[in-house]
Design a protein around this motif. Structure first.
Motif, PDB file in Angstrom:
ATOM      1  N   VAL A 180       0.866  -1.174   0.000  1.00  0.00           N
ATOM      2  CA  VAL A 180       0.000   0.000   0.000  1.00  0.00           C
ATOM      3  C   VAL A 180       0.905   1.227   0.000  1.00  0.00           C
ATOM      4  CG1 VAL A 180      -1.747   1.313   1.253  1.00  0.00           C
ATOM      5  CG2 VAL A 180      -1.830  -1.190   1.259  1.00  0.00           C
ATOM      6  N   VAL A 181       0.696   2.142  -0.957  1.00  0.00           N
ATOM      7  CA  VAL A 181       1.516   3.342  -1.077  1.00  0.00           C
ATOM      8  C   VAL A 181       0.671   4.552  -0.678  1.00  0.00           C
ATOM      9  CG1 VAL A 181       2.906   4.779  -2.603  1.00  0.00           C
ATOM     10  CG2 VAL A 181       2.856   2.295  -2.930  1.00  0.00           C
ATOM     11  N   ILE A 182       1.171   5.339   0.288  1.00  0.00           N
ATOM     12  CA  ILE A 182       0.410   6.484   0.806  1.00  0.00           C
ATOM     13  C   ILE A 182       1.218   7.763   0.641  1.00  0.00           C
ATOM     14  CG2 ILE A 182      -0.789   7.462   2.790  1.00  0.00           C
ATOM     15  CD1 ILE A 182      -0.951   4.682   3.989  1.00  0.00           C
ATOM     16  N   GLY A 183       0.588   8.773   0.033  1.00  0.00           N
ATOM     17  CA  GLY A 183       1.190  10.093  -0.070  1.00  0.00           C
ATOM     18  C   GLY A 183       0.346  11.119   0.649  1.00  0.00           C
ATOM     19  N   LEU A 184       0.867  12.334   0.770  1.00  0.00           N
ATOM     20  CA  LEU A 184       0.060  13.424   1.305  1.00  0.00           C
ATOM     21  C   LEU A 184      -0.787  14.031   0.190  1.00  0.00           C
ATOM     22  CD1 LEU A 184      -0.799  15.344   3.552  1.00  0.00           C
ATOM     23  CD2 LEU A 184       1.165  16.795   2.946  1.00  0.00           C
ATOM     24  N   GLY A 185      -0.126  14.398  -0.924  1.00  0.00           N
ATOM     25  CA  GLY A 185      -0.872  14.921  -2.057  1.00  0.00           C
ATOM     26  C   GLY A 185      -0.271  16.143  -2.699  1.00  0.00           C
ATOM     27  N   CYS A 186       0.712  16.774  -2.042  1.00  0.00           N
ATOM     28  CA  CYS A 186       1.299  18.001  -2.615  1.00  0.00           C
ATOM     29  C   CYS A 186       2.828  17.950  -2.632  1.00  0.00           C
ATOM     30  CB  CYS A 186       0.817  19.228  -1.844  1.00  0.00           C
ATOM     31  SG  CYS A 186       1.147  19.163  -0.063  1.00  0.00           S
ATOM     32  N   GLU A 187       3.407  16.773  -2.415  1.00  0.00           N
ATOM     33  CA  GLU A 187       4.851  16.636  -2.318  1.00  0.00           C
ATOM     34  C   GLU A 187       5.516  16.548  -3.699  1.00  0.00           C
ATOM     35  OE1 GLU A 187       2.948  12.540  -1.595  1.00  0.00           O
ATOM     36  OE2 GLU A 187       2.571  14.655  -1.113  1.00  0.00           O
ATOM     37  N   VAL A 188       6.818  16.822  -3.727  1.00  0.00           N
ATOM     38  CA  VAL A 188       7.597  16.670  -4.956  1.00  0.00           C
ATOM     39  C   VAL A 188       7.587  15.212  -5.406  1.00  0.00           C
ATOM     40  CG1 VAL A 188       9.920  16.814  -5.940  1.00  0.00           C
ATOM     41  CG2 VAL A 188       9.059  18.667  -4.490  1.00  0.00           C
ATOM     42  N   ASP A 220       7.276   4.258 -11.509  1.00  0.00           N
ATOM     43  CA  ASP A 220       8.649   3.753 -11.552  1.00  0.00           C
ATOM     44  C   ASP A 220       8.926   2.605 -10.588  1.00  0.00           C
ATOM     45  OD1 ASP A 220       9.300   5.690 -13.464  1.00  0.00           O
ATOM     46  OD2 ASP A 220       9.796   7.176 -11.924  1.00  0.00           O
ATOM     47  N   LEU A 221       7.910   2.134  -9.871  1.00  0.00           N
ATOM     48  CA  LEU A 221       8.156   1.099  -8.864  1.00  0.00           C
ATOM     49  C   LEU A 221       8.636  -0.213  -9.469  1.00  0.00           C
ATOM     50  CD1 LEU A 221       5.423   1.365  -6.077  1.00  0.00           C
ATOM     51  CD2 LEU A 221       7.862   1.882  -5.942  1.00  0.00           C
ATOM     52  N   GLY A 222       8.020  -0.635 -10.547  1.00  0.00           N
ATOM     53  CA  GLY A 222       8.430  -1.883 -11.180  1.00  0.00           C
ATOM     54  C   GLY A 222       8.142  -3.117 -10.357  1.00  0.00           C
ATOM     55  N   VAL A 223       7.036  -3.079  -9.590  1.00  0.00           N
ATOM     56  CA  VAL A 223       6.677  -4.221  -8.744  1.00  0.00           C
ATOM     57  C   VAL A 223       6.171  -5.376  -9.618  1.00  0.00           C
ATOM     58  CG1 VAL A 223       5.134  -4.988  -6.902  1.00  0.00           C
ATOM     59  CG2 VAL A 223       6.149  -2.716  -6.813  1.00  0.00           C
ATOM     60  N   ALA A 224       6.492  -6.589  -9.234  1.00  0.00           N
ATOM     61  CA  ALA A 224       6.077  -7.768  -9.997  1.00  0.00           C
ATOM     62  C   ALA A 224       4.552  -7.860 -10.078  1.00  0.00           C
ATOM     63  CB  ALA A 224       6.645  -9.026  -9.352  1.00  0.00           C
ATOM     64  N   ASP A 225       4.058  -8.440 -11.155  1.00  0.00           N
ATOM     65  CA  ASP A 225       2.617  -8.515 -11.402  1.00  0.00           C
ATOM     66  C   ASP A 225       1.860  -9.270 -10.318  1.00  0.00           C
ATOM     67  OD1 ASP A 225       2.960  -7.098 -13.729  1.00  0.00           O
ATOM     68  OD2 ASP A 225       3.023  -8.871 -15.026  1.00  0.00           O
ATOM     69  N   HIS A 226       2.514 -10.218  -9.662  1.00  0.00           N
ATOM     70  CA  HIS A 226       1.799 -11.044  -8.681  1.00  0.00           C
ATOM     71  C   HIS A 226       1.585 -10.317  -7.349  1.00  0.00           C
ATOM     72  CE1 HIS A 226       6.059 -11.818  -7.551  1.00  0.00           C
ATOM     73  NE2 HIS A 226       5.565 -11.884  -6.326  1.00  0.00           N
ATOM     74  N   VAL A 227       2.253  -9.159  -7.146  1.00  0.00           N
ATOM     75  CA  VAL A 227       2.147  -8.428  -5.887  1.00  0.00           C
ATOM     76  C   VAL A 227       0.969  -7.458  -5.948  1.00  0.00           C
ATOM     77  CG1 VAL A 227       3.305  -6.857  -4.289  1.00  0.00           C
ATOM     78  CG2 VAL A 227       4.636  -8.584  -5.515  1.00  0.00           C
ATOM     79  N   PRO A 228      -0.042  -7.598  -5.066  1.00  0.00           N
ATOM     80  CA  PRO A 228      -1.142  -6.632  -5.043  1.00  0.00           C
ATOM     81  C   PRO A 228      -0.647  -5.276  -4.556  1.00  0.00           C
ATOM     82  CG  PRO A 228      -1.341  -8.171  -3.213  1.00  0.00           C
ATOM     83  CD  PRO A 228      -0.220  -8.673  -4.070  1.00  0.00           C
ATOM     84  N   VAL A 229      -0.971  -4.211  -5.297  1.00  0.00           N
ATOM     85  CA  VAL A 229      -0.506  -2.867  -4.965  1.00  0.00           C
ATOM     86  C   VAL A 229      -1.676  -1.888  -5.053  1.00  0.00           C
ATOM     87  CG1 VAL A 229       1.094  -1.004  -5.528  1.00  0.00           C
ATOM     88  CG2 VAL A 229       1.770  -3.380  -5.927  1.00  0.00           C
ATOM     89  N   SER A 230      -1.819  -1.027  -4.041  1.00  0.00           N
ATOM     90  CA  SER A 230      -2.821   0.040  -4.055  1.00  0.00           C
ATOM     91  C   SER A 230      -2.160   1.318  -3.576  1.00  0.00           C
ATOM     92  CB  SER A 230      -4.014  -0.295  -3.145  1.00  0.00           C
ATOM     93  OG  SER A 230      -4.733  -1.410  -3.651  1.00  0.00           O
ATOM     94  N   SER A 231      -2.699   2.469  -4.005  1.00  0.00           N
ATOM     95  CA  SER A 231      -2.123   3.751  -3.601  1.00  0.00           C
ATOM     96  C   SER A 231      -3.218   4.801  -3.468  1.00  0.00           C
ATOM     97  CB  SER A 231      -1.081   4.214  -4.624  1.00  0.00           C
ATOM     98  OG  SER A 231      -1.683   4.468  -5.877  1.00  0.00           O
ATOM     99  N   TYR A 232      -2.938   5.821  -2.656  1.00  0.00           N
ATOM    100  CA  TYR A 232      -3.845   6.953  -2.501  1.00  0.00           C
ATOM    101  C   TYR A 232      -3.117   8.071  -1.772  1.00  0.00           C
ATOM    102  CZ  TYR A 232      -4.395   5.137   2.285  1.00  0.00           C
ATOM    103  OH  TYR A 232      -4.174   4.688   3.564  1.00  0.00           O
ATOM    104  N   THR A 233      -3.760   9.254  -1.699  1.00  0.00           N
ATOM    105  CA  THR A 233      -3.199  10.360  -0.932  1.00  0.00           C
ATOM    106  C   THR A 233      -4.158  10.752   0.189  1.00  0.00           C
ATOM    107  OG1 THR A 233      -4.159  12.191  -2.203  1.00  0.00           O
ATOM    108  CG2 THR A 233      -2.091  11.239  -3.023  1.00  0.00           C
ATOM    109  N   ILE A 234      -3.598  11.285   1.236  1.00  0.00           N
ATOM    110  CA  ILE A 234      -4.391  11.693   2.397  1.00  0.00           C
ATOM    111  C   ILE A 234      -5.320  12.846   2.035  1.00  0.00           C
ATOM    112  CG2 ILE A 234      -4.233  12.624   4.740  1.00  0.00           C
ATOM    113  CD1 ILE A 234      -1.446  11.259   4.906  1.00  0.00           C
ATOM    114  N   GLN A 235      -4.826  13.753   1.228  1.00  0.00           N
ATOM    115  CA  GLN A 235      -5.639  14.918   0.870  1.00  0.00           C
ATOM    116  C   GLN A 235      -6.874  14.527   0.074  1.00  0.00           C
ATOM    117  OE1 GLN A 235      -2.806  17.475  -1.093  1.00  0.00           O
ATOM    118  NE2 GLN A 235      -1.873  18.182   0.829  1.00  0.00           N
TER     119      GLN A 235
END
Length: 506
Positions: free
Chosen positions: A197-205, A214-229
């Motif tokens: 799980v990838v978490i950002g704030l929302g206004c960072e560089v 650019d993560l390049g995570v393997a297809d078998h790995v479940p990945v989700s992302s969102y920002t707090i804002q």
């Protein structure tokens, strides 16, 4: 009571126990010497009279130059031993690397998690990765609220918050940016991460969208992302993270270990809180284990460039090609210039604890530290956090600071860490287990809850290094197969991802 001489050309011997002054003491490998003062355990004593300005040898190598005349039986330490001005005294050796002979009864397999892409993990973690320090608290709350749930899920070893201290006001190019991106992507791709799980704030560089691309995570790995804002704040962001982690636990339930070849291990070699015993017991015992792993087709990674300074010629002499040797020496030159720019020297590295334990100069510390790498040929040199080539002994350019060094190794793909300590360390490295070796019995007894194996019997009981190395080797395979380490039992390792920070923070 006795003193140990480590090489026939040495000018000093090492105390195996604390010794009072005024008594004659037997010296293993040399004549008896009368101590001119009290000598702490792990510290050095002169075997012969040494004039001021004389080069002093230990391990058969120069560790410093006398600052004043030193008499036989006198304590040799920071009061009378300093760094030589001319680093050219560290002449190249004729030594070459050599492959270890594999005993017929050596274990050649362990039980790991075989991933669909062929990689092998020693642990199966769900990682909560942050783009920026601003989302670190949310990530830690998500991990805290779900960690206990993982204990009841078959096939999931835990949840770890992968946080760091930058990502906002920074240059979006250059060394600092490249190091951060390489480190975060390396953690995401480490085989010990089964869900992310990838978490950002929302206004960072360091934006979520940019990092995800650019993560390049393997297809078998479940990945989700969102920002707090975008979710409307902390409470909603924490709940979203908890829900995503729970879903990934359901996906990973039942992940099973299978028997795999020992060649699938990528072992990071680390030492911290070193003392005068480190180069006598735990480090060379780990070197034996490392040699066995490399000879069996596995990979070992030595780092801590400031702590090979003064011993780099020994590693370069074992390089498999001139290009590998040149790459190592280039990193040493970079560190010499880097420390000059910062107004310091590499001899500032030995800490007060190192010195209290008997280590005087960085040359002495380094000669003990490189013993972790055994005698295998040096196959490759990599920059911080770069993917580690396999198999063989690899050097990675990292700082000596333990969390930063191990962070680079984990980012490079290490799935197991072995950490030697003489003064005591409470280090862990989730999602990769850390095996801790004690160099001396006093430490092993005093910090028993933090130590996985006491290597002091090499000196105290005369246990051969090869035998102790086999004990280390077997312990490493047990841990790779799921045995929990002391640091895992204590819940350590959640705060030790510390990317090397270079460049401007704006």
């Amino acid at each position: 009571m006795s003193l140990v001489v480590l090489h026939e050309s040495d000018d000093v011997a090492v105390a195996t126990t604390a010794m009072p002054g005024g008594i004659p003491v037997a010296v293993r490998g040399a004549d008896e010497v009368t101590l001119r003062g009290d000598l702490p355990a792990g510290h050095k004593v002169a075997l012969r009279d040494l004039p001021a300005g004389a080069l002093v040898r230990k391990y058969g190598q120069v560790i410093g130059r006398t600052l004043a005349e030193v008499r036989a039986g006198e304590h040799v330490h920071v009061h009378n031993l300093g760094m030589p001005e001319n680093t050219a005294i560290r002449a190249a050796q004729n030594a070459t690397g050599s492959a270890a002979r594999l005993p017929a009864d050596l274990r050649r397999t362990f039980h790991g998690y075989r991933r669909p892409d062929g990689q092998v993990a020693t642990r199966n973690y769900i990682g909560v990765l942050t783009t920026v320090n601003c989302s670190a608290t949310v990530a830690r709350k998500v991990a805290r609220l779900t960690e206990d749930l993982a204990e009841d899920v078959d096939g999931v070893d835990g949840v770890v918050a992968l946080t760091h201290g930058t990502g906002c006001g920074m240059a979006a190019q250059g060394d600092g940016w490249d190091l951060l991106q390489r480190t975060l992507a390396g953690y995401a791709r480490n085989p010990n991460i089964g869900g992310l799980v990838v978490i950002g704030l929302g206004c960072e560089v360091n934006t979520v969208t940019g990092l995800m691309a650019d993560l390049g995570v393997a297809d078998h790995v479940p990945v989700s992302s969102y920002t707090i804002q975008e979710l409307g704040g902390t409470s909603s962001a924490v709940q979203r993270g908890v829900d995503l982690v729970r879903g990934m636990m359901d996906d990973l339930t039942g992940t099973a270990r299978t028997e795999v070849d020992v060649a699938e291990l990528v072992l990071g070699l680390q030492c911290g809180g070193s003392d005068g015993w480190s180069g006598l017991t735990a480090n060379p015992a780990l070197g034996v284990a490392s040699d066995l792993l490399v000879a069996a087709g596995a990979t070992s990674v030595l780092g801590e460039t400031p702590e090979v300074y003064g011993a780099e010629h020994l590693l370069a002499a074992r390089a498999t090609s001139p290009a590998v040797a040149d790459a190592l020496l280039a990193r040493i030159r970079w560190w010499e210039e880097y420390t000059r720019q910062q107004g310091t020297t590499l001899d500032a590295n030995p800490s007060p604890g190192n010195k209290a334990g008997g280590i005087t100069t960085i040359l002495e510390k380094s000669l003990g530290a490189v013993a972790k790498a055994g005698h295998s040929p040096l196959a490759a040199v990599r920059e911080y956090g770069e993917q580690i080539p396999r198999p063989g002994l690899v050097f990675m350019d990292t700082p000596g600071y333990d969390p930063v060094s191990v962070t680079g190794m984990v980012a490079g793909g290490a799935n197991l860490i072995c950490f030697t300590t003489g003064r005591g360390s409470v280090f862990g490295s989730r999602p990769v287990p850390t095996v801790k070796l004690a160099t001396n019995a006093e430490l092993a007894a005093r910090m028993v809850g933090d130590v996985d194996l006491d290597c002091s019997p090499v000196v105290e009981q005369g246990v051969p290094l090869d035998e102790m190395g086999r004990r280390v080797y077997d312990l490493l395979l047990d841990v790779a197969s799921g045995r929990r380490t002391a640091s895992e039992e204590l819940g350590l390792g959640g705060e030790e991802i510390v990317p090397w920070q270079l460049g401007a923070v704006l």
